[in-house]
Write a protein that holds these residues in place. Sequence first.
Motif, PDB file in Angstrom:
ATOM      1  N   GLY A  69       0.753  -1.264   0.006  1.00 28.20           N
ATOM      2  CA  GLY A  69      -0.025   0.047   0.082  1.00 28.20           C
ATOM      3  C   GLY A  69       0.811   1.252   0.091  1.00 28.20           C
ATOM      4  N   THR A  70       0.034   2.480   0.437  1.00 26.72           N
ATOM      5  CA  THR A  70       0.765   3.714   0.798  1.00 26.72           C
ATOM      6  C   THR A  70       1.179   3.829   1.976  1.00 26.72           C
ATOM      7  OG1 THR A  70      -0.503   4.635  -1.058  1.00 26.72           O
ATOM      8  CG2 THR A  70       0.480   6.125   0.311  1.00 26.72           C
ATOM      9  N   THR A  71       2.466   3.950   2.150  1.00 27.35           N
ATOM     10  CA  THR A  71       3.300   3.972   3.593  1.00 27.35           C
ATOM     11  C   THR A  71       3.716   5.365   3.803  1.00 27.35           C
ATOM     12  OG1 THR A  71       3.233   1.602   4.078  1.00 27.35           O
ATOM     13  CG2 THR A  71       4.626   3.136   5.335  1.00 27.35           C
ATOM     14  N   THR A  72       3.481   6.011   4.472  1.00 27.05           N
ATOM     15  CA  THR A  72       3.990   7.500   4.887  1.00 27.05           C
ATOM     16  C   THR A  72       4.984   7.593   6.195  1.00 27.05           C
ATOM     17  OG1 THR A  72       2.480   8.192   3.621  1.00 27.05           O
ATOM     18  CG2 THR A  72       3.837   9.940   4.785  1.00 27.05           C
ATOM     19  N   ILE A  73       6.289   8.101   6.375  1.00 27.46           N
ATOM     20  CA  ILE A  73       6.964   8.414   7.546  1.00 27.46           C
ATOM     21  C   ILE A  73       6.434   9.395   8.375  1.00 27.46           C
ATOM     22  CG2 ILE A  73       9.135   9.120   8.652  1.00 27.46           C
ATOM     23  CD1 ILE A  73      10.288   7.978   5.676  1.00 27.46           C
ATOM     24  N   ARG A  74       6.096   9.075   9.649  1.00 31.94           N
ATOM     25  CA  ARG A  74       5.396  10.203  10.488  1.00 31.94           C
ATOM     26  C   ARG A  74       6.601  10.576  11.592  1.00 31.94           C
ATOM     27  NH1 ARG A  74       2.061  13.257   9.129  1.00 31.94           N
ATOM     28  NH2 ARG A  74       1.571  13.711  11.199  1.00 31.94           N
ATOM     29  N   ALA A  75       7.310   9.666  12.098  1.00 31.64           N
ATOM     30  CA  ALA A  75       8.336   9.958  13.133  1.00 31.64           C
ATOM     31  C   ALA A  75       9.171   8.946  13.469  1.00 31.64           C
ATOM     32  CB  ALA A  75       7.607  10.474  14.559  1.00 31.64           C
ATOM     33  N   VAL A  76      10.503   9.247  13.778  1.00 32.92           N
ATOM     34  CA  VAL A  76      11.425   8.170  14.321  1.00 32.92           C
ATOM     35  C   VAL A  76      11.851   8.414  15.930  1.00 32.92           C
ATOM     36  CG1 VAL A  76      13.856   7.463  14.098  1.00 32.92           C
ATOM     37  CG2 VAL A  76      12.549   8.370  12.323  1.00 32.92           C
ATOM     38  N   GLY A  77      11.475   7.544  16.659  1.00 29.87           N
ATOM     39  CA  GLY A  77      11.739   7.407  18.175  1.00 29.87           C
ATOM     40  C   GLY A  77      13.039   7.904  18.419  1.00 29.87           C
ATOM     41  N   GLY A  78      13.264   8.606  19.708  1.00 27.87           N
ATOM     42  CA  GLY A  78      14.477   8.971  20.245  1.00 27.87           C
ATOM     43  C   GLY A  78      15.182   7.759  20.669  1.00 27.87           C
ATOM     44  N   ASP A  79      14.366   6.732  20.816  1.00 27.85           N
ATOM     45  CA  ASP A  79      15.121   5.317  21.328  1.00 27.85           C
ATOM     46  C   ASP A  79      15.746   4.765  20.255  1.00 27.85           C
ATOM     47  OD1 ASP A  79      13.086   4.495  19.524  1.00 27.85           O
ATOM     48  OD2 ASP A  79      12.145   3.010  21.212  1.00 27.85           O
ATOM     49  N   GLY A  80      15.575   5.257  19.065  1.00 28.84           N
ATOM     50  CA  GLY A  80      16.380   4.574  18.035  1.00 28.84           C
ATOM     51  C   GLY A  80      16.001   3.364  17.483  1.00 28.84           C
ATOM     52  N   GLU A  81      14.908   2.761  17.911  1.00 29.71           N
ATOM     53  CA  GLU A  81      14.233   1.545  17.487  1.00 29.71           C
ATOM     54  C   GLU A  81      12.994   1.749  17.157  1.00 29.71           C
ATOM     55  OE1 GLU A  81      13.978  -0.476  21.104  1.00 29.71           O
ATOM     56  OE2 GLU A  81      15.985  -0.629  21.665  1.00 29.71           O
ATOM     57  N   THR A  82      12.116   2.807  17.288  1.00 31.63           N
ATOM     58  CA  THR A  82      10.736   2.898  16.630  1.00 31.63           C
ATOM     59  C   THR A  82      10.584   3.863  15.682  1.00 31.63           C
ATOM     60  OG1 THR A  82      10.172   2.673  19.102  1.00 31.63           O
ATOM     61  CG2 THR A  82       8.460   3.354  17.759  1.00 31.63           C
ATOM     62  N   LEU A  83       9.796   3.395  14.630  1.00 29.35           N
ATOM     63  CA  LEU A  83       9.370   4.076  13.462  1.00 29.35           C
ATOM     64  C   LEU A  83       7.837   4.232  13.557  1.00 29.35           C
ATOM     65  CD1 LEU A  83       9.948   5.750  10.663  1.00 29.35           C
ATOM     66  CD2 LEU A  83       9.946   3.215   9.729  1.00 29.35           C
ATOM     67  N   LEU A  84       7.388   5.475  13.425  1.00 29.79           N
ATOM     68  CA  LEU A  84       5.978   5.544  13.376  1.00 29.79           C
ATOM     69  C   LEU A  84       5.521   5.969  11.913  1.00 29.79           C
ATOM     70  CD1 LEU A  84       2.952   5.826  14.433  1.00 29.79           C
ATOM     71  CD2 LEU A  84       3.590   8.407  15.028  1.00 29.79           C
ATOM     72  N   VAL A  85       4.533   5.136  11.389  1.00 30.98           N
ATOM     73  CA  VAL A  85       4.180   5.383   9.772  1.00 30.98           C
ATOM     74  C   VAL A  85       2.731   5.458   9.794  1.00 30.98           C
ATOM     75  CG1 VAL A  85       6.275   4.137   8.994  1.00 30.98           C
ATOM     76  CG2 VAL A  85       4.097   3.003   9.091  1.00 30.98           C
ATOM     77  N   ARG A  86       2.183   5.789   8.737  1.00 35.51           N
ATOM     78  CA  ARG A  86       0.762   5.752   8.500  1.00 35.51           C
ATOM     79  C   ARG A  86       0.586   5.185   6.956  1.00 35.51           C
ATOM     80  NH1 ARG A  86      -2.591  10.359   5.606  1.00 35.51           N
ATOM     81  NH2 ARG A  86      -4.749  10.027   6.583  1.00 35.51           N
ATOM     82  N   SER A  87      -0.387   4.123   6.963  1.00 31.46           N
ATOM     83  CA  SER A  87      -0.365   3.310   5.918  1.00 31.46           C
ATOM     84  C   SER A  87      -1.511   2.653   5.548  1.00 31.46           C
ATOM     85  CB  SER A  87       0.708   2.168   5.988  1.00 31.46           C
ATOM     86  OG  SER A  87       0.506   1.113   5.137  1.00 31.46           O
ATOM     87  N   ASN A  88      -2.119   2.318   4.429  1.00 28.25           N
ATOM     88  CA  ASN A  88      -3.105   1.817   4.081  1.00 28.25           C
ATOM     89  C   ASN A  88      -3.098   0.457   3.564  1.00 28.25           C
ATOM     90  OD1 ASN A  88      -1.963   2.168   1.671  1.00 28.25           O
ATOM     91  ND2 ASN A  88      -3.997   3.231   0.659  1.00 28.25           N
ATOM     92  N   HIS A  89      -1.986  -0.319   3.829  1.00 23.27           N
ATOM     93  CA  HIS A  89      -1.732  -1.627   3.246  1.00 23.27           C
ATOM     94  C   HIS A  89      -2.918  -2.654   3.649  1.00 23.27           C
ATOM     95  CE1 HIS A  89       0.181  -2.519   6.933  1.00 23.27           C
ATOM     96  NE2 HIS A  89       0.007  -3.766   6.580  1.00 23.27           N
ATOM     97  N   ASP A  90      -3.471  -2.364   4.853  1.00 25.36           N
ATOM     98  CA  ASP A  90      -4.615  -3.097   5.440  1.00 25.36           C
ATOM     99  C   ASP A  90      -6.058  -2.796   5.063  1.00 25.36           C
ATOM    100  OD1 ASP A  90      -5.075  -5.591   6.705  1.00 25.36           O
ATOM    101  OD2 ASP A  90      -5.438  -4.518   8.470  1.00 25.36           O
ATOM    102  N   GLY A  91      -6.087  -1.701   4.111  1.00 25.59           N
ATOM    103  CA  GLY A  91      -7.534  -1.339   3.777  1.00 25.59           C
ATOM    104  C   GLY A  91      -7.746   0.201   4.140  1.00 25.59           C
ATOM    105  N   GLY A  92      -7.882   0.360   5.517  1.00 28.98           N
ATOM    106  CA  GLY A  92      -7.961   1.680   6.030  1.00 28.98           C
ATOM    107  C   GLY A  92      -6.596   2.736   6.156  1.00 28.98           C
ATOM    108  N   MET A  93      -6.940   3.791   6.427  1.00 22.31           N
ATOM    109  CA  MET A  93      -5.527   4.544   6.497  1.00 22.31           C
ATOM    110  C   MET A  93      -5.219   4.422   8.206  1.00 22.31           C
ATOM    111  SD  MET A  93      -3.143   6.060   5.288  1.00 22.31           S
ATOM    112  CE  MET A  93      -3.528   6.662   3.348  1.00 22.31           C
ATOM    113  N   ASP A  94      -4.385   3.718   8.621  1.00 23.73           N
ATOM    114  CA  ASP A  94      -4.186   3.660  10.108  1.00 23.73           C
ATOM    115  C   ASP A  94      -2.450   4.001  10.322  1.00 23.73           C
ATOM    116  OD1 ASP A  94      -6.791   2.803  11.087  1.00 23.73           O
ATOM    117  OD2 ASP A  94      -6.571   1.114   9.501  1.00 23.73           O
ATOM    118  N   ALA A  95      -2.334   3.918  11.824  1.00 27.31           N
ATOM    119  CA  ALA A  95      -1.110   4.122  12.412  1.00 27.31           C
ATOM    120  C   ALA A  95      -0.356   2.907  12.727  1.00 27.31           C
ATOM    121  CB  ALA A  95      -1.058   5.489  13.404  1.00 27.31           C
TER     122      ALA A  95
END
Length: 619
Positions: free
Chosen positions: A108-134
Motif C-alpha cells: 500500500g501507501t506508507t508514509t513516514i511520520r516520526a522516528v523515536g529517540g530510542d533508536g528503535e521505533t518508527l511511526l508510519v501511516r499506511s493503508n496496506h490493510d485497507g484503511g488509513m491507520d497508524a
Amino acid sequence: MTDTTPTPDALEALPELTQATVSPDGGRVAFYYDATGRNEIHVLDVATGEREQWSDGDAPASNVWPVAWTADGERVLYHHDDGDGSEQRDVYAVDATGETEPIVETDGTTTIRAVGGDGETLLVRSNHDGGMDAYCCDLRTGDRTKLTDTDAPVWRPILSTDADRVAYAGNDADDPNNRDVYVCDTDGEVQRVIELGDRGSSASPKDWGPRDGQLLVSDNTTDVTRCGVYDLAADDVTWFGDADYVEEPQFFLPDGERFVATRKRDATTTPVVYDVETGSGRELDLPDGVAHFGRRSNRVVDDDRILVAYTTPTRRPELLVYDLGDDEYEAVFERDYGPFEPADFVDPVYETVASDGCPETPARALDHDPYETLEIGTLFYDCGRRPSPLVVFPHGGPHLSNRREFDARVQYLCQRGCSVLRVNYRGSSGRGREFARALHGDWGGAEQGDVATATEHVLAEYDWLDEDRVAVYGGSFGGFSALWQLVQYPDLYAAGVGVVAMTDLPDVYENTAPQFQSGFLQTHLGTPDENPGLYRERSPVTHAGNLDAPLLLVHGVNDPRVPVSQARRFRDALLERGYEEGTGADFEYHELAGDGHFGANADGETPLSLLDDFLARRL
C-alpha cells in the motif's frame, strides 16, 4: 532583468529542493534535490554549506513525502516508489556511503511520520490493510504493530519523545467533520480521548513537548484555527493568540517553554513564536511571503535557531537559518535560478472581491439563488502585455489556498504573455472553519460562482485584458473547477484545460482509493446512495453538451486519487454528443503513461508542455 524567453523545459528544469529536515544534532540538513534530473537524497552541512548526494537512483519520483533521520544521525529514511505515479511506496534508509536498505515494505501507501529517540521505533501511516491507520515499526526486527483500526482515516499521528505513546486525530462521531485527539500506547491501547472543542470541530495533535507532559494541538471551535498546549497530567489546555487569523502550530522549541506556529493573513504565511508561560507571541522578521516547515520535518538547529523554507512570488524557496535571539537570518542553501533572476518574475496584486456566488454571466448548467456575500481573496498577475489574454487558474484541494509564494506554472504563463488570476473561493483554507465548510454539499455551486465573479471583476478593472481570450486551467479539484466553469459559464471562456480532473462524481467515488472515499468525498458530499441527485447534477460529465470552447484534457493513467476513468468518461461523453477529438478539433485528449496525480514521471510530455502548446494554438 534577463533577456530570455523561457520554455516549459527551462522552468521545469530549475532544480527543486523539498522536505528539508535537520539532523538530531542540528548540524546537518537532509532533503530531496533534483539537480541531476531526478530526486535524490542530499545532505547539507549547516556550518560550512557543503552538500553531498547520498542516494543514487533509489529516491522517489514524487517529492511530496517527508524524509527523516534515524536517532543516531547515521541514516536518512525516505520513500521508495515504483516511479509510476500509483503512490505505492515503501520506507527505505540510506547512509553516507550510498548503501540502501528497505525498512518497511507493503502493498500500500506508507508514509513516514516520526522516528523515536530510542533508536528503535518508527511511526508510519499506511493503508496496506485497507484503511488509513497508524503503525509502529521496530527498526531492529522489522516487526509492525497496528495501532488503529477505524472506518475513518487516522490523521497526523505523532510519537512521544520517549517513544512509548502516540497521539493522533480520529473520529468516532456521526459528524464527518468532527476530529478529536486520541492518545494510545505503542501497543495500540487507547489511554484517553481528548475532546478539545465543540462536537463537530476539528482538533489535531502537532508535537509532543520535550518532557512528554505537553501536547501541542490545534482546534477550530472558534472558527479560525488556534494553537494550544495541552497538559496531560492536569487534563487542561491553554489557548494562544487572539483569533484574528488562522494559526497552525508547528513544533516546540527544545526548552519546552516556546513553540513555533504559522499565521495566515492576506495570502501570506508568517512564522510566530509563542511563550508558553506568558502567552505572548511575536512574528519573525521576514518579508511578505510564505514560510514552510515541511511534513513532520525537524526544523530545530539549536535552542535559538530554526530552519525555515521561505518564498515570495518572485523568489524561489530558500533555506534560512533564523536566530530567534537577534532576529537575524542567513541563507544556508540559496536557490538556483538558471537563466532567470527574480526581476524576471511577476509580483501579484492581492485584493478581495465581494461575491454572492452568482456572477452576471448566465449559468447554463444549474441556476442558484444568491448565497451569502463573502469577500473572496484573489491574486492577479499582470504579465505586462497590452492587450493581454487572461488565464484563470483555480487551485486544487479544495481546502488549499493560493498564497504569495513562487509558482513556476504561473510565472511561465506570465513570461508567455498571459496575465493570470488565482482565486481563493469559499472552501479554501486560511479563512476559518465556516469559510472552508461553505463548500460542503455544494460543489459546483457558490465556489464556482466566486471564481466567475472574480474573473468578471478583473476584466472590468483592467480594460487592457482581452475578454475574448480568457482561458481556465486547473488540476485535481482545480481541474473539476476548470471543467465546471466551461459547462456552467461557457460565455466567459475561450478555452479550457483540465488536468487529472474530476468529471463524474459517482464514478470517482467508486474507483478512488478508500481513504479518499471515506475521508474526502463523504465529508464533502455524503455518499452517492445518500445524495444521488447531488452527485449526478454536480458532475461536469452530466453537462458536457454545454462545452462551447476548445478543451484540453490531460490525465495520468496511474492516478489512484482521481482515476483515469474520469478523463475517459468525459471524453466519451463529448464524442457521444458529436464533438470531435484531435489537434485543432473541439477537444484534445492526452493520457500520460507512467504518471499519477502529482505528475511525477510523464514520459516525455508534461502537463505544462501540453498546456503551452495548446494555449499557443488556441488562445
